[in-house]
Design a protein around this motif. Sequence first.
Motif, PDB file in Angstrom:
ATOM      1  N   PRO A 416     -53.965 -53.146  -6.851  1.00  0.00           N
ATOM      2  CA  PRO A 416     -53.608 -53.803  -5.584  1.00  0.00           C
ATOM      3  C   PRO A 416     -52.121 -53.733  -5.270  1.00  0.00           C
ATOM      4  CG  PRO A 416     -55.139 -55.156  -6.833  1.00  0.00           C
ATOM      5  CD  PRO A 416     -54.692 -54.065  -7.746  1.00  0.00           C
ATOM      6  N   ARG A 417     -51.291 -54.007  -6.273  1.00  0.00           N
ATOM      7  CA  ARG A 417     -49.851 -53.983  -6.029  1.00  0.00           C
ATOM      8  C   ARG A 417     -49.379 -52.576  -5.675  1.00  0.00           C
ATOM      9  NH1 ARG A 417     -45.517 -52.721  -8.866  1.00  0.00           N
ATOM     10  NH2 ARG A 417     -46.710 -52.341 -10.771  1.00  0.00           N
ATOM     11  N   GLN A 418     -49.881 -51.568  -6.394  1.00  0.00           N
ATOM     12  CA  GLN A 418     -49.482 -50.190  -6.124  1.00  0.00           C
ATOM     13  C   GLN A 418     -50.032 -49.698  -4.788  1.00  0.00           C
ATOM     14  OE1 GLN A 418     -50.763 -47.986  -9.555  1.00  0.00           O
ATOM     15  NE2 GLN A 418     -49.253 -48.917 -10.917  1.00  0.00           N
ATOM     16  N   LEU A 419     -51.236 -50.140  -4.444  1.00  0.00           N
ATOM     17  CA  LEU A 419     -51.826 -49.752  -3.170  1.00  0.00           C
ATOM     18  C   LEU A 419     -51.037 -50.330  -1.999  1.00  0.00           C
ATOM     19  CD1 LEU A 419     -54.125 -48.334  -1.688  1.00  0.00           C
ATOM     20  CD2 LEU A 419     -55.489 -50.422  -1.949  1.00  0.00           C
ATOM     21  N   ARG A 420     -50.618 -51.578  -2.137  1.00  0.00           N
ATOM     22  CA  ARG A 420     -49.809 -52.199  -1.091  1.00  0.00           C
ATOM     23  C   ARG A 420     -48.491 -51.434  -0.899  1.00  0.00           C
ATOM     24  NH1 ARG A 420     -49.776 -57.846   0.482  1.00  0.00           N
ATOM     25  NH2 ARG A 420     -50.944 -58.329  -1.417  1.00  0.00           N
ATOM     26  N   ALA A 421     -47.863 -51.047  -2.012  1.00  0.00           N
ATOM     27  CA  ALA A 421     -46.604 -50.293  -1.933  1.00  0.00           C
ATOM     28  C   ALA A 421     -46.833 -48.926  -1.284  1.00  0.00           C
ATOM     29  CB  ALA A 421     -46.015 -50.125  -3.329  1.00  0.00           C
ATOM     30  N   SER A 422     -47.990 -48.299  -1.579  1.00  0.00           N
ATOM     31  CA  SER A 422     -48.300 -46.997  -0.997  1.00  0.00           C
ATOM     32  C   SER A 422     -48.484 -47.098   0.515  1.00  0.00           C
ATOM     33  CB  SER A 422     -49.561 -46.428  -1.651  1.00  0.00           C
ATOM     34  OG  SER A 422     -49.959 -45.226  -1.038  1.00  0.00           O
ATOM     35  N   ILE A 423     -49.155 -48.149   0.964  1.00  0.00           N
ATOM     36  CA  ILE A 423     -49.377 -48.335   2.398  1.00  0.00           C
ATOM     37  C   ILE A 423     -48.052 -48.581   3.116  1.00  0.00           C
ATOM     38  CG2 ILE A 423     -50.439 -49.862   4.109  1.00  0.00           C
ATOM     39  CD1 ILE A 423     -52.750 -50.243   2.125  1.00  0.00           C
ATOM     40  N   ARG A 424     -47.181 -49.362   2.504  1.00  0.00           N
ATOM     41  CA  ARG A 424     -45.861 -49.605   3.095  1.00  0.00           C
ATOM     42  C   ARG A 424     -45.065 -48.309   3.204  1.00  0.00           C
ATOM     43  NH1 ARG A 424     -44.393 -55.093  -0.367  1.00  0.00           N
ATOM     44  NH2 ARG A 424     -45.608 -56.559   0.917  1.00  0.00           N
ATOM     45  N   ALA A 425     -45.182 -47.460   2.180  1.00  0.00           N
ATOM     46  CA  ALA A 425     -44.472 -46.179   2.211  1.00  0.00           C
ATOM     47  C   ALA A 425     -44.976 -45.308   3.357  1.00  0.00           C
ATOM     48  CB  ALA A 425     -44.646 -45.464   0.876  1.00  0.00           C
ATOM     49  N   ARG A 426     -46.282 -45.314   3.587  1.00  0.00           N
ATOM     50  CA  ARG A 426     -46.847 -44.544   4.697  1.00  0.00           C
ATOM     51  C   ARG A 426     -46.326 -45.073   6.045  1.00  0.00           C
ATOM     52  NH1 ARG A 426     -51.346 -44.622   1.069  1.00  0.00           N
ATOM     53  NH2 ARG A 426     -52.194 -42.542   0.667  1.00  0.00           N
ATOM     54  N   GLU A 427     -46.232 -46.388   6.150  1.00  0.00           N
ATOM     55  CA  GLU A 427     -45.730 -46.982   7.396  1.00  0.00           C
ATOM     56  C   GLU A 427     -44.291 -46.550   7.676  1.00  0.00           C
ATOM     57  OE1 GLU A 427     -48.130 -51.182   7.866  1.00  0.00           O
ATOM     58  OE2 GLU A 427     -46.390 -51.130   6.531  1.00  0.00           O
ATOM     59  N   ASN A 428     -43.550 -46.307   6.612  1.00  0.00           N
ATOM     60  CA  ASN A 428     -42.149 -45.898   6.766  1.00  0.00           C
ATOM     61  C   ASN A 428     -42.009 -44.382   6.898  1.00  0.00           C
ATOM     62  OD1 ASN A 428     -41.225 -48.558   6.602  1.00  0.00           O
ATOM     63  ND2 ASN A 428     -41.157 -48.480   4.355  1.00  0.00           N
ATOM     64  N   GLY A 429     -43.137 -43.698   7.050  1.00  0.00           N
ATOM     65  CA  GLY A 429     -43.095 -42.263   7.302  1.00  0.00           C
ATOM     66  C   GLY A 429     -43.167 -41.392   6.075  1.00  0.00           C
ATOM     67  N   ALA A 430     -43.321 -41.956   4.907  1.00  0.00           N
ATOM     68  CA  ALA A 430     -43.387 -41.158   3.684  1.00  0.00           C
ATOM     69  C   ALA A 430     -44.748 -40.477   3.573  1.00  0.00           C
ATOM     70  CB  ALA A 430     -43.142 -42.034   2.461  1.00  0.00           C
ATOM     71  N   GLU A 431     -44.751 -39.285   2.987  1.00  0.00           N
ATOM     72  CA  GLU A 431     -46.006 -38.560   2.772  1.00  0.00           C
ATOM     73  C   GLU A 431     -46.576 -38.966   1.410  1.00  0.00           C
ATOM     74  OE1 GLU A 431     -45.527 -34.418   3.235  1.00  0.00           O
ATOM     75  OE2 GLU A 431     -44.777 -34.557   5.297  1.00  0.00           O
ATOM     76  N   ASP A 432     -47.190 -40.120   1.385  1.00  0.00           N
ATOM     77  CA  ASP A 432     -47.750 -40.664   0.153  1.00  0.00           C
ATOM     78  C   ASP A 432     -49.259 -40.434   0.153  1.00  0.00           C
ATOM     79  OD1 ASP A 432     -48.669 -42.259  -1.966  1.00  0.00           O
ATOM     80  OD2 ASP A 432     -46.985 -43.649  -1.740  1.00  0.00           O
ATOM     81  N   THR A 433     -49.752 -39.723  -0.839  1.00  0.00           N
ATOM     82  CA  THR A 433     -51.189 -39.433  -0.929  1.00  0.00           C
ATOM     83  C   THR A 433     -51.880 -40.241  -2.021  1.00  0.00           C
ATOM     84  OG1 THR A 433     -50.773 -37.585  -2.441  1.00  0.00           O
ATOM     85  CG2 THR A 433     -50.841 -37.089  -0.065  1.00  0.00           C
ATOM     86  N   SER A 434     -51.238 -41.289  -2.496  1.00  0.00           N
ATOM     87  CA  SER A 434     -51.815 -42.096  -3.576  1.00  0.00           C
ATOM     88  C   SER A 434     -53.153 -42.677  -3.154  1.00  0.00           C
ATOM     89  CB  SER A 434     -50.859 -43.238  -3.956  1.00  0.00           C
ATOM     90  OG  SER A 434     -49.611 -42.736  -4.337  1.00  0.00           O
ATOM     91  N   PHE A 435     -54.105 -42.653  -4.069  1.00  0.00           N
ATOM     92  CA  PHE A 435     -55.432 -43.257  -3.908  1.00  0.00           C
ATOM     93  C   PHE A 435     -56.267 -42.612  -2.806  1.00  0.00           C
ATOM     94  CE2 PHE A 435     -52.499 -46.624  -5.335  1.00  0.00           C
ATOM     95  CZ  PHE A 435     -53.045 -46.865  -6.591  1.00  0.00           C
ATOM     96  N   MET A 436     -55.870 -41.432  -2.325  1.00  0.00           N
ATOM     97  CA  MET A 436     -56.661 -40.769  -1.290  1.00  0.00           C
ATOM     98  C   MET A 436     -57.902 -40.092  -1.873  1.00  0.00           C
ATOM     99  SD  MET A 436     -55.442 -41.487   1.579  1.00  0.00           S
ATOM    100  CE  MET A 436     -56.335 -40.330   2.609  1.00  0.00           C
ATOM    101  N   GLU A 437     -57.894 -39.786  -3.144  1.00  0.00           N
ATOM    102  CA  GLU A 437     -59.048 -39.194  -3.803  1.00  0.00           C
ATOM    103  C   GLU A 437     -59.446 -40.031  -5.004  1.00  0.00           C
ATOM    104  OE1 GLU A 437     -58.068 -35.197  -4.832  1.00  0.00           O
ATOM    105  OE2 GLU A 437     -58.510 -34.417  -2.836  1.00  0.00           O
ATOM    106  N   SER A 438     -60.692 -39.881  -5.421  1.00  0.00           N
ATOM    107  CA  SER A 438     -61.170 -40.593  -6.599  1.00  0.00           C
ATOM    108  C   SER A 438     -60.471 -40.062  -7.843  1.00  0.00           C
ATOM    109  CB  SER A 438     -62.681 -40.411  -6.759  1.00  0.00           C
ATOM    110  OG  SER A 438     -63.377 -40.885  -5.627  1.00  0.00           O
TER     111      SER A 438
END
Length: 558
Positions: A416-438
């Motif tokens: 949860p903590r890492q997913l929240r950080a990943s979503i915030r990074a995407r909002e800031n324009g970063a190309e974060d692909t974390s958790f996009m695949e199993s």
Amino acid sequence: MNDSNKDRDEPCPPLDLDSCHKIFTPITLPSGSVINNRLVKVALYEHLSDLFGGPPNAVHYDLYSQWSRGQWGMIITGNVQICGDHITLGRDVVIPTSLTAESLQPFKLLAKAIHGDADHPSSTASSEGNVDSCLTIMQLSHPGRQSPNIIGGRWPFVPPIAPSAVPVGQAHRKSDTIFSRLLHSFAFQIPREIPERDIPALVDAFVRVRRWRQRAVLMEWNCRQHMVVNLIAQFISPKSNHRADAYSASTNSLHFLHDIVSSIRACEIIPANFVLGVKLNAADYVDSSQDRNKTDELQEQERLALQHVREIASWRMVDFIEISGGDYESPDFMSPAQSAQSQRQALFSRFSQKAVQTLAENSLNIDSSPAAGPRGTPLILLTGGLRSLPLFTSVLANKHADLLGLRMSVLCPELPRQLRASIRARENGAEDTSFMESPPDPDVSGLGSPLPLSEPLLSWRRLERVILSVFLCIWSIVPWSSRDSSVLARNMAWHTVMLRNVAVGTEVDYTVGGLGAVLRFWFWVTPGSDGGLLDGVWESWIAMGLVGVVIGLVVGSW
């Protein structure tokens, strides 16, 4: 990432950041308790206690302390057995017979570890308050007929209790080899049917009403879940319940569960905001011993499952219903060529969505008689196959569930903590692909991933691979018909071994294969054994002697 995981992720819709935010929106249970986000660390098999059962220990504290750092909305423990003479694979957590301050201290320490209590040595709490408050749930269980011989907590060849005298795996025995049947007969006795006069005492073992105040206050647990599998599920299922009395599956399959739930709610000393959940497994509604490929039969199974959801909701005493046992990633299992396991997945893929719909449609018509409780419509917790961010958002956006039950907590304890950080990074324009695949699946049928090139040529791990290769060759010629159960048992052993890695803060080790995991699973010494190292080693050797009895038997498709 292996190809099978990629194939499963292809149907996922494009990621919508607005949908991502719903994962972290709070939701209120009928009891009034608030869950900070929709991500739930669901129950996993742990195998970490003393041989023949015992209280939580330092490994449990370290393990749950790692999960507390992850900021999960709700954390559900592994099975906590209510009776020491009915356990599973020998190392279950067991509620003590005598509820004293001393006997309950380990459970209090476990609660502190989950909540990130700064006074606990394994705590992850900090002055910055990086640990969100989460609901903690103790999952109570009784394995019933699935409690095996010898390591099940009873004297050898003393049968377990069950709703009816129906042994584990009976439906498969005609197609099994003689070797398999002998192994099953030794591992699982024909259970003893519980007399109707003894059922109230069994209900009380679940409830422990008179001493609940002492336990609740001392242990600092704010809720608990009754697990509708094992013994309770055996009362529900007509496959294992052949009774002709008031607890018959054909007349009132939820009678036993209702007795437990109503006894808890009737206790005046239990607080009003006490959270109580139940668990339904799609596998319990499919009879894999018969031809279940017809659509109309699958629909009948679905109708019965939804009927149970409606009935449980009508009690107005339950806060959430956990639905598990299938694979949300693979909903198209209606083909007649698919196996019984796929049929369960077909039921599961539609069950959760229809359960949410059913409860929404009937929320205004729930029984309001004096016999019903004061709570509203329970939430739906979906567990199974949720392994990527697109699936998380899809489930919530399509209203297939209210809460997401994730077994990925083994592979990513701070998800949860890492997913929240990943979503915030995407909002800031970063190309974060974390958790996009199993995440990749372990190689439980082989030796595991190749060892790194840096591994010395004459190392213990390379020698281990040679020995395991010989074992695999021998295993391949054993006249054992239930190969699928063997694979499932290795998978369970692998994830349990990785739980121990999580506890000590090390990464998941994909170089460990299925057979290697089984050996590590049994060759394990409980830290801090009262009898010292010698007793701990002796315990492990006893367990190793029983591997041939239980491997592939308890965990599988029975």
